[in-house]
Design a protein around this motif. Structure first.
Motif, PDB file in Angstrom:
ATOM      1  N   GLN A   1      29.589  32.396  38.845  1.00  0.00           N
ATOM      2  CA  GLN A   1      27.599  31.004  38.551  1.00  0.00           C
ATOM      3  C   GLN A   1      28.140  29.659  38.632  1.00  0.00           C
ATOM      4  OE1 GLN A   1      24.589  32.100  38.382  1.00  0.00           O
ATOM      5  NE2 GLN A   1      25.279  34.441  38.992  1.00  0.00           N
TER       6      GLN A   1
ATOM      7  N   LEU B   1      26.822  40.667  45.971  1.00  0.00           N
ATOM      8  CA  LEU B   1      26.907  42.538  44.686  1.00  0.00           C
ATOM      9  C   LEU B   1      26.261  43.980  45.534  1.00  0.00           C
ATOM     10  CD1 LEU B   1      26.420  40.025  41.832  1.00  0.00           C
ATOM     11  CD2 LEU B   1      28.701  41.366  42.546  1.00  0.00           C
ATOM     12  N   LYS B   2      25.374  44.047  45.822  1.00  0.00           N
ATOM     13  CA  LYS B   2      24.696  44.850  46.582  1.00  0.00           C
ATOM     14  C   LYS B   2      25.050  45.598  47.476  1.00  0.00           C
ATOM     15  CE  LYS B   2      20.292  45.883  49.102  1.00  0.00           C
ATOM     16  NZ  LYS B   2      19.048  45.716  49.645  1.00  0.00           N
TER      17      LYS B   2
ATOM     18  N   ASP C   1      30.273  40.330  34.893  1.00  0.00           N
ATOM     19  CA  ASP C   1      29.663  41.164  35.907  1.00  0.00           C
ATOM     20  C   ASP C   1      28.785  39.600  37.307  1.00  0.00           C
ATOM     21  OD1 ASP C   1      27.638  39.395  34.871  1.00  0.00           O
ATOM     22  OD2 ASP C   1      26.371  41.651  34.407  1.00  0.00           O
ATOM     23  N   HIS C   2      29.216  38.591  37.046  1.00  0.00           N
ATOM     24  CA  HIS C   2      29.261  37.442  37.690  1.00  0.00           C
ATOM     25  C   HIS C   2      27.490  37.129  37.852  1.00  0.00           C
ATOM     26  CE1 HIS C   2      33.516  38.124  38.099  1.00  0.00           C
ATOM     27  NE2 HIS C   2      33.120  38.446  39.277  1.00  0.00           N
ATOM     28  N   GLU C   3      26.887  37.602  37.339  1.00  0.00           N
ATOM     29  CA  GLU C   3      25.522  38.240  37.372  1.00  0.00           C
ATOM     30  C   GLU C   3      24.727  37.084  36.069  1.00  0.00           C
ATOM     31  OE1 GLU C   3      23.462  41.384  39.751  1.00  0.00           O
ATOM     32  OE2 GLU C   3      24.745  42.431  38.463  1.00  0.00           O
ATOM     33  N   LYS C   4      24.773  37.624  34.781  1.00  0.00           N
ATOM     34  CA  LYS C   4      24.643  37.278  33.439  1.00  0.00           C
ATOM     35  C   LYS C   4      25.139  37.518  32.321  1.00  0.00           C
ATOM     36  CE  LYS C   4      20.418  40.437  34.012  1.00  0.00           C
ATOM     37  NZ  LYS C   4      19.089  41.141  34.178  1.00  0.00           N
TER      38      LYS C   4
ATOM     39  N   SER D   1      23.594  31.437  46.186  1.00  0.00           N
ATOM     40  CA  SER D   1      23.356  32.699  45.175  1.00  0.00           C
ATOM     41  C   SER D   1      23.250  33.970  46.168  1.00  0.00           C
ATOM     42  CB  SER D   1      21.985  31.666  44.484  1.00  0.00           C
ATOM     43  OG  SER D   1      21.292  31.779  45.216  1.00  0.00           O
TER      44      SER D   1
ATOM     45  N   CYS E   1      31.311  32.457  33.189  1.00  0.00           N
ATOM     46  CA  CYS E   1      30.924  33.188  34.680  1.00  0.00           C
ATOM     47  C   CYS E   1      31.548  31.367  35.638  1.00  0.00           C
ATOM     48  CB  CYS E   1      29.734  33.679  34.770  1.00  0.00           C
ATOM     49  SG  CYS E   1      30.830  34.210  36.927  1.00  0.00           S
TER      50      CYS E   1
ATOM     51  N   LEU F   1      25.823  35.428  47.172  1.00  0.00           N
ATOM     52  CA  LEU F   1      26.137  36.739  45.981  1.00  0.00           C
ATOM     53  C   LEU F   1      25.579  38.351  45.401  1.00  0.00           C
ATOM     54  CD1 LEU F   1      28.338  36.820  43.733  1.00  0.00           C
ATOM     55  CD2 LEU F   1      27.000  35.545  42.039  1.00  0.00           C
ATOM     56  N   THR F   2      24.016  37.750  45.643  1.00  0.00           N
ATOM     57  CA  THR F   2      23.464  38.953  45.346  1.00  0.00           C
ATOM     58  C   THR F   2      23.978  39.669  46.312  1.00  0.00           C
ATOM     59  OG1 THR F   2      21.990  37.320  44.617  1.00  0.00           O
ATOM     60  CG2 THR F   2      20.766  39.405  45.098  1.00  0.00           C
TER      61      THR F   2
END
Length: 328
Positions: free
Chosen positions: A268, A285-286, A258-261, A278, A265, A281-282
């Protein structure tokens, strides 16, 4: 047949210029083209009807066009302007500054294959304007950025560098960002009405209600536009960040990362190394989540429409059968 360019689009007609004179224009009654009705910036073919009115016969092929998703559900797209070389993204530093919104405008420029230039306006209203300039430079190091004040004229001469002769630029940004004030400064006359932003929330009022193409003194062209409260993009969420994420995704430990957690990754890791910001990326993904949501709404709307049409068809069929054979 004569050639001209659309300089203003109204509800029922257009204003067209042949380079020397302006005419009120309407489209032919059975007007049809694959690119839709004319938009500001379009080159068109027309015929005269009387001294001051013409009829548009066709829209000539567009070099570029800026397209966004129309409001509401469905797949409708809206062409904002056509035949533009540069997008001037205007953000005011009086509560209008928003990096996530800037990401959308940059992505719109990339999708349109049009050069973006960022204008940070109203630098005279805050003491730390250079800090905002630094944030934008960090996020988009390869994009031209200008820190200006259209109200006082500070650094406005720098904008001439992106407005060469015969170049067409369009001003995009929120209401109250200062697009009309910039237009008036570049024209060296007051053409567009301006208003102060609301004191309670810093938002602007829609002083520009229609897109309008102006010829600047140096022979370049500038399109002023109404403020956009929302910018829904069309097509895939593709751009510089998307390309980086797609490439790095091949190196992620898990295919459904998911490239978040997720552990392992590569995206990340790239953020920690400073290769991707960062916040970018946020924002990316949004936008991907928003696109999936809109697609789900469109699928639901299409399915509902199909069911309604199917019920109407069956009802009509039953009425015909009853009229022919009677009740059984």
């Amino acid at each position: 047949m004569s050639h001209g360019r659309i300089i203003q689009e109204n509800k029922t007609n257009y204003i067209l210029s042949d380079g020397d004179k302006e005419y009120r224009a309407v489209v032919r009654g059975k007007f049809h083209t694959a690119d839709g009705f004319p938009k500001v910036g379009d080159n068109v073919e027309y015929v005269m009807t009387n001294k001051d009115e013409v009829v548009i016969e066709s829209v000539l092929p567009r070099r570029t066009q800026i397209v966004r998703k129309a409001a509401g559900t469905g797949n409708d797209q809206q062409v904002i302007v056509a035949n533009v070389d540069t997008i001037l993204i205007v953000m005011g530093l009086d509560e209008d500054f928003n990096l996530s919104r800037l990401d959308r405008y940059i992505l719109l420029a990339e999708q349109s294959l049009i050069k973006p230039v960022i204008i940070l306006n109203k630098c005279d209203l805050i003491p730390n304007a250079e800090d905002f300039l630094g944030q934008v430079h960090t996020r988009y190091p390869h994009v031209e950025v200008h820190l200006v004040s259209a109200g006082t004229g500070a650094n406005m001469n720098a904008l001439h560098s992106c407005l060469d002769k015969n170049v067409t630029a369009v001003l995009l940004g929120s209401s109250g960002a200062g697009k009309s004030t910039i237009t008036n400064w570049l024209l060296n006359r007051v053409t567009q009405d301006t208003q102060e932003v609301r004191a309670d929330d810093g938002r602007g009022r829609h002083t520009t209600t229609a897109r309008h193409l102006f010829t600047l003194p140096n022979g370049s062209y500038l399109i002023d536009t109404p403020g956009m409260r929302e910018l829904a993009l069309v097509g895939e969420v593709e751009g510089t960040v998307s390309e980086q994420v797609d490439e790095l995704s091949q190196q992620c430990k898990f295919k459904d990362c998911d490239h978040e957690k997720s552990s392992g990754c590569a995206v990340q890791t790239a953020i920690k190394q400073g290769l991707i910001h960062s916040d970018q990326l946020t924002s990316f993904l949004k936008l991907k989540r928003e696109k999936r949501y809109l697609e789900s709404r469109e699928d639901y709307a299409e399915g509902l429409k199909y069911k309604q049409e199917d019920r109407k068809l069956h009802k009509k069929f039953n009425q015909i059968k009853q009229a022919k054979f009677g009740k059984r």
